[in-house]
Design an enzyme around this catalytic site. Sequence first.
Site, PDB file in Angstrom:
ATOM      1  N   ASN A  47       0.641  -1.510   0.199  1.00  0.00           N
ATOM      2  CA  ASN A  47       0.042  -0.096  -0.102  1.00  0.00           C
ATOM      3  C   ASN A  47       0.721   1.429   0.206  1.00  0.00           C
ATOM      4  O   ASN A  47       1.617   0.982   0.526  1.00  0.00           O
ATOM      5  CB  ASN A  47      -0.900  -0.244   1.036  1.00  0.00           C
ATOM      6  N   GLU A  49       0.508   5.432   0.816  1.00  0.00           N
ATOM      7  CA  GLU A  49      -0.805   6.281   1.382  1.00  0.00           C
ATOM      8  C   GLU A  49      -0.281   7.861   0.435  1.00  0.00           C
ATOM      9  O   GLU A  49       0.653   8.077   0.053  1.00  0.00           O
ATOM     10  CB  GLU A  49      -0.848   5.974   2.722  1.00  0.00           C
ATOM     11  N   CYS A  58      -3.936   0.622  -2.503  1.00  0.00           N
ATOM     12  CA  CYS A  58      -3.859  -0.601  -1.539  1.00  0.00           C
ATOM     13  C   CYS A  58      -2.907  -1.917  -2.160  1.00  0.00           C
ATOM     14  O   CYS A  58      -2.361  -0.864  -3.099  1.00  0.00           O
ATOM     15  CB  CYS A  58      -5.339  -0.357  -2.113  1.00  0.00           C
ATOM     16  N   GLU A  60      -2.768  -3.735  -3.511  1.00  0.00           N
ATOM     17  CA  GLU A  60      -3.184  -5.059  -4.675  1.00  0.00           C
ATOM     18  C   GLU A  60      -3.384  -4.128  -5.851  1.00  0.00           C
ATOM     19  O   GLU A  60      -3.303  -4.165  -7.034  1.00  0.00           O
ATOM     20  CB  GLU A  60      -5.017  -5.526  -4.718  1.00  0.00           C
ATOM     21  N   CYS A  91     -10.562  -4.890  -0.106  1.00  0.00           N
ATOM     22  CA  CYS A  91     -11.605  -3.983  -0.207  1.00  0.00           C
ATOM     23  C   CYS A  91     -12.716  -3.728  -1.371  1.00  0.00           C
ATOM     24  O   CYS A  91     -11.718  -4.526  -1.787  1.00  0.00           O
ATOM     25  CB  CYS A  91     -11.273  -2.828   0.340  1.00  0.00           C
ATOM     26  N   CYS A  94     -10.946  -3.258  -4.793  1.00  0.00           N
ATOM     27  CA  CYS A  94      -9.692  -4.149  -5.069  1.00  0.00           C
ATOM     28  C   CYS A  94     -10.236  -5.245  -5.617  1.00  0.00           C
ATOM     29  O   CYS A  94     -10.065  -6.406  -6.230  1.00  0.00           O
ATOM     30  CB  CYS A  94      -8.957  -3.792  -3.785  1.00  0.00           C
TER      31      CYS A  94
HETATM   32 ZN   LIG Z   1      -8.030  -2.004  -1.312  1.00  0.00          ZN
END
Ligand SMILES: [Zn+2]
Length: 138
Positions: A47, A49, A58, A60, A91, A94
């Site tokens: 990830n 940010e 993310c 992914e 999530c 993703c």
């Molecule tokens: Zn995600």
Amino acid sequence: MDTLEINWVELRERARQSATKSYAPYSRVTVGAAALTSHGTVVEGCNIENASYGLTLCAECSLLGDLARCGGGELVAVAVVAGDGAPLAPCGRCRQLLFEHGGAKLLIDSGEGAEPKRLDQLLPDAFGPDDLDTRSNA
Ligand SMILES: [Zn+2]
């Protein structure tokens, strides 16, 4: 694709290692992802940010960048873990991203001792590339 052996222990470990490359100064939740491809290769992501929060990527997302960078192919199995090695479910966003590159049969790790889930269990009735072909007005 069915002949590929999925080494979940390796995928989890590679995901955990990828989490060490994470950029997570805001949440401090590092996440790593690793996936086996139809070519038999493993791609990874972490990830990343952003101060805007909403632009955070993310693990992914960067995994899919790695998939493209490494020559593409279809995703067969994916493990996503937090920095402590505990499994995380992708999530909603993703799940859609993974569907594009792995389809309904993509296996998602549920952690040691648990059966992996198929992506269509996590994202039933998914909208995908086939929908564009069958529902186009042009
Ligand atoms: Zn995600």
